[in-house]
Design a protein around this motif. Structure first.
Motif, mmCIF file in Angstrom:
data_model
loop_
_atom_site.group_PDB
_atom_site.id
_atom_site.type_symbol
_atom_site.label_atom_id
_atom_site.label_comp_id
_atom_site.label_asym_id
_atom_site.label_seq_id
_atom_site.Cartn_x
_atom_site.Cartn_y
_atom_site.Cartn_z
ATOM 1 N N THR A 232 24.090 -11.607 -17.339
ATOM 2 C CA THR A 232 25.254 -11.071 -18.044
ATOM 3 C C THR A 232 25.060 -11.145 -19.553
ATOM 4 N N ARG A 233 24.528 -12.256 -20.013
ATOM 5 C CA ARG A 233 24.293 -12.416 -21.445
ATOM 6 C C ARG A 233 23.269 -11.398 -21.936
ATOM 7 N N HIS A 235 22.573 -8.467 -20.582
ATOM 8 C CA HIS A 235 23.112 -7.112 -20.484
ATOM 9 C C HIS A 235 24.038 -6.775 -21.653
ATOM 10 N N ARG A 236 24.631 -7.776 -22.250
ATOM 11 C CA ARG A 236 25.488 -7.544 -23.415
ATOM 12 C C ARG A 236 24.667 -7.198 -24.649
ATOM 13 N N GLY A 237 23.378 -7.494 -24.595
ATOM 14 C CA GLY A 237 22.486 -7.154 -25.693
ATOM 15 C C GLY A 237 22.053 -8.356 -26.505
ATOM 16 N N ARG A 277 16.825 -2.105 -18.363
ATOM 17 C CA ARG A 277 17.368 -3.198 -19.172
ATOM 18 C C ARG A 277 16.471 -3.608 -20.331
ATOM 19 N N ALA A 280 17.576 -3.995 -23.970
ATOM 20 C CA ALA A 280 18.614 -4.989 -24.263
ATOM 21 C C ALA A 280 18.050 -6.215 -24.966
#
Length: 321
Positions: A232-233, A235-237, A277, A280
């Motif tokens: 999750t971290r 994927h937020r960039g 991904r 990212a």
């Protein structure tokens, strides 16, 4: 003894010229915890270095990868994280952790020894699979001045499966992982990947099957929760400041028997997810798919392995050297 009071280095299990030193870490619920830093010096000694971090159910044994860097004037270091490989102790649950950022302690100490103690000011971090996820988070958070590049070999950037499975499954995993972290997650592992690598089966490499078993290690809810939290971290960039190279196989497969598909595909992770991904990680990312490569691209068959090293060399000359 603290991490800043190191034990003397000894000859590693790989033999000369590899040396190993123990990094003492704070005890956890299972007792004493250590990590292991392996090193192989270049000739002559260099101010440039590589730090390698392995994946899940893995440890450092890829000596040809170390040789490649040493031939280019880099001192090579590899870190066996806590509860992996050289660092695994009898009282411990193999490969288990509940937060990937806990690994930052041994990466930080390895980095201190490489830069402050040993005087390297140009360091490339290289990592495989789960190690690629961990080191991406570390590089984003720490951003040390000496970080010259990040090489990610089939990094684990997302959970396999469709969107519904990943979404609903993640909610369940995080709940169970919080309440019952040591609940084992049922899964079926064919052992094809390990067999494709080990010289006693269908491969050409020698490694310790107690540290890297053909059928992997058990996966627990708390560990999987840590993985999904880190996904999750990511994927937020992130904003890793150095040039990044992401290498993968050309495609994934789910073979039902030993054969060409096992040897010429990533049969562990979903390559399409990694490709999607990759950007990212930072603003300067090079992605290369190696047709015919295995999950660990530097352990592929000779032809795709040579292409992987060619791509690594091209990226290194363009952005790092």
């Amino acid at each position: 003894m603290s991490a800043r009071d190191p034990q003397p280095a000894v000859t590693d299990v790989l033999g000369e010229p590899y040396l190993a030193e123990t990094i003492e870490l704070p005890d956890d619920d299972e007792g004493p915890v250590v990590a292991t830093l392996v090193r192989r010096g270049a000739t002559p000694t260099s101010r440039r270095a590589v730090l390698y971090v392995h994946g899940f159910a893995d440890y450092f044994f890829q000596t040809a990868f170390a040789d490649w860097w040493a031939e280019r004037g880099y001192d090579f270091y590899a870190l066996d994280l806590r509860k992996y490989g050289r660092s695994l102790r009898e009282h411990q649950t193999a490969n288990y952790i509940t937060d990937l950022t806990e690994y930052f302690a041994e990466i930080d100490e390895a980095w201190r020894r490489i830069t402050e103690r040993d005087g390297h000011d140009h360091v490339v971090v290289a990592a495989h699979s789960t190690g690629g996820l961990t080191t991406s988070l570390w590089a984003d958070e720490r951003r040390p001045d000496a970080l010259a590049g990040l090489v990610l070999n089939s990094p684990w950037f997302d959970m396999q499966g469709g969107m519904l499975l990943r979404t609903v499954g993640t909610v369940v995993v995080k709940q169970v992982g919080r309440r019952r972290p040591l609940r084992e997650i049922p899964r079926k592992v064919s052992g094809f990947y390990g067999r494709s690598l080990h010289r006693d089966h269908d491969g050409e490499w020698d490694f310790d099957l107690t540290w890297k078993p053909l059928e992997s290690f058990s996966v627990y809810a708390g560990w999987l929760r840590a993985i999904r939290t880190s996904h999750t971290r990511l994927h937020r960039g992130l904003a890793v400041p150095c040039p990044v190279l992401v290498l993968t196989s050309g495609a994934s497969a789910q073979p039902l028997e030993m054969g060409p598909d096992v040897h010429g595909h990533d049969i562990v992770l979903d390559v399409a997810q990694i490709r999607r991904r990759a950007t990212a990680v930072g603003t300067h990312v090079t992605y290369v798919a190696i047709e015919g490569a295995r999950h660990d691209v530097v352990l592929s068959l000779p032809e795709p392995r040579a292409r992987a090293y060619d791509e690594l060399g091209r990226w290194h000359a363009a952005y790092v050297d």
